[in-house]
Design an enzyme around this catalytic site. Structure first.
Site, PDB file in Angstrom:
ATOM      1  N   GLU A   1       0.860  -1.180   0.000  1.00 33.11           N
ATOM      2  CA  GLU A   1       0.000   0.000   0.000  1.00 33.11           C
ATOM      3  C   GLU A   1       0.900   1.235   0.000  1.00 33.11           C
ATOM      4  OE1 GLU A   1      -2.916   0.098   3.157  1.00 33.11           O
ATOM      5  OE2 GLU A   1      -2.808   2.295   3.313  1.00 33.11           O
TER       6      GLU A   1
ATOM      7  N   GLU B   1      -1.976  11.439   4.025  1.00 29.68           N
ATOM      8  CA  GLU B   1      -3.021  11.268   5.027  1.00 29.68           C
ATOM      9  C   GLU B   1      -2.911  12.426   6.018  1.00 29.68           C
ATOM     10  OE1 GLU B   1      -3.996   6.925   6.279  1.00 29.68           O
ATOM     11  OE2 GLU B   1      -1.816   7.054   6.046  1.00 29.68           O
TER      12      GLU B   1
END
Length: 270
Positions: free
Chosen positions: A156, A161
């Site tokens: 991933e 974020e």
């Protein structure tokens, strides 16, 4: 300004903004990669034909709340395109899905469909111009998963974020498997509130390394030399782009432990 583009060398560009949502617009291409291979400028109102707009809470795959104790359910109606911008709206409203009640709704988009249609990518610059949300507990993310995928074995890539109200920092992270789930990341700290204006978030992904940038400033580099046992699944598959804004509750590691009280939102505009 274009909204989402992928350049080869290979590079991709993406732009997102929000007061309570996200907006996608594009930025000038970087010099190293000039061959445009994919983009979405969001210049046709209501057009999300290049995306799969997800609906649900993850339970249909046995992964309720996406394994993160998230408090939102995703609805297509929370993703809108107007004026060259994609907006992902996070709302405080009750919704019942499969007998489960949620107090928050938001949106999640994939650049691929379950059928394998739309677009996946391998290597390049993946870039977004975003104005981040400003609400306690909201967890915006711009990230990528492998296709086909078997998390965490296939990896991933988290390009951006954010986890704070009036955010002044974002994280860039990879997840992978090395005798179990592992991750490696670093924060970028800004002198300004990232929810007040657009900023450019990007990775440059090559076979040897992944680098993270905010407004052209390099803040993190990962390579086989920085992972446990040299694990590096990022050469094995194409990856697809994901855009979403989750809502983190008390049990959510990314936001809940920092903000244990329920998320709060500003009043809607008159």
């Amino acid at each position: 300004m274009k909204a989402l583009s992928i350049f080869q060398g290979r590079w991709a560009r993406l732009v997102v903004a929000t007061g309570m949502g996200w907006l996608l617009q594009t930025t000038p291409a970087q010099a190293q990669c000039t061959q445009l291979v994919w983009q979405d400028e969001f210049d046709t109102p209501g057009d999300l034909s290049k995306w799969q707009v997800y609906e649900g809470d993850g339970c249909e795959t046995g992964n309720c709340n996406f394994g993160n104790a998230e408090l939102q359910v995703y609805r297509p109606g929370n993703a809108t395109v107007t004026g060259g911008v994609l907006n992902i709206a996070t709302r405080y409203e009750n919704t019942v899905v499969g007998g489960r009640t949620y107090n928050y709704t938001s949106a999640k988009l994939y650049s691929k469909q379950a059928s394998g249609a739309l677009q996946t990518f391998k290597y390049g610059r993946i870039e977004a111009r975003m104005k981040l949300p400003s609400a306690q507990g909201v967890w915006p993310a711009f990230w990528m998963l492998a296709d086909p995928g078997n998390w965490p074995t296939t990896g991933e890539i988290d390009i951006m974020e954010a986890k704070h109200k009036n955010p002044t920092s974002v994280s860039g992270t990879i997840h992978y498997d090395a005798g179990g789930w592992r991750y490696s990341g670093r924060d970028y700290t800004s002198a300004v509130d990232l929810s007040q204006a657009f900023h450019v978030y990007a990775v440059e992904w090559s076979p040897e390394k992944i680098q993270w940038f905010v407004d052209g400033v390099l803040f993190n580099t990962a390579s086989p030399n920085t992972t446990v046992g040299g694990s590096w699944p990022f050469n094995d598959n194409n990856f697809y782009i994901i855009l979403n804004a989750a809502v983190g509750g008390p049990g959510t590691g990314f936001t809940g432990y920092q903000n244990p009280t329920p998320p709060t939102f500003p009043p809607p505009p008159k």
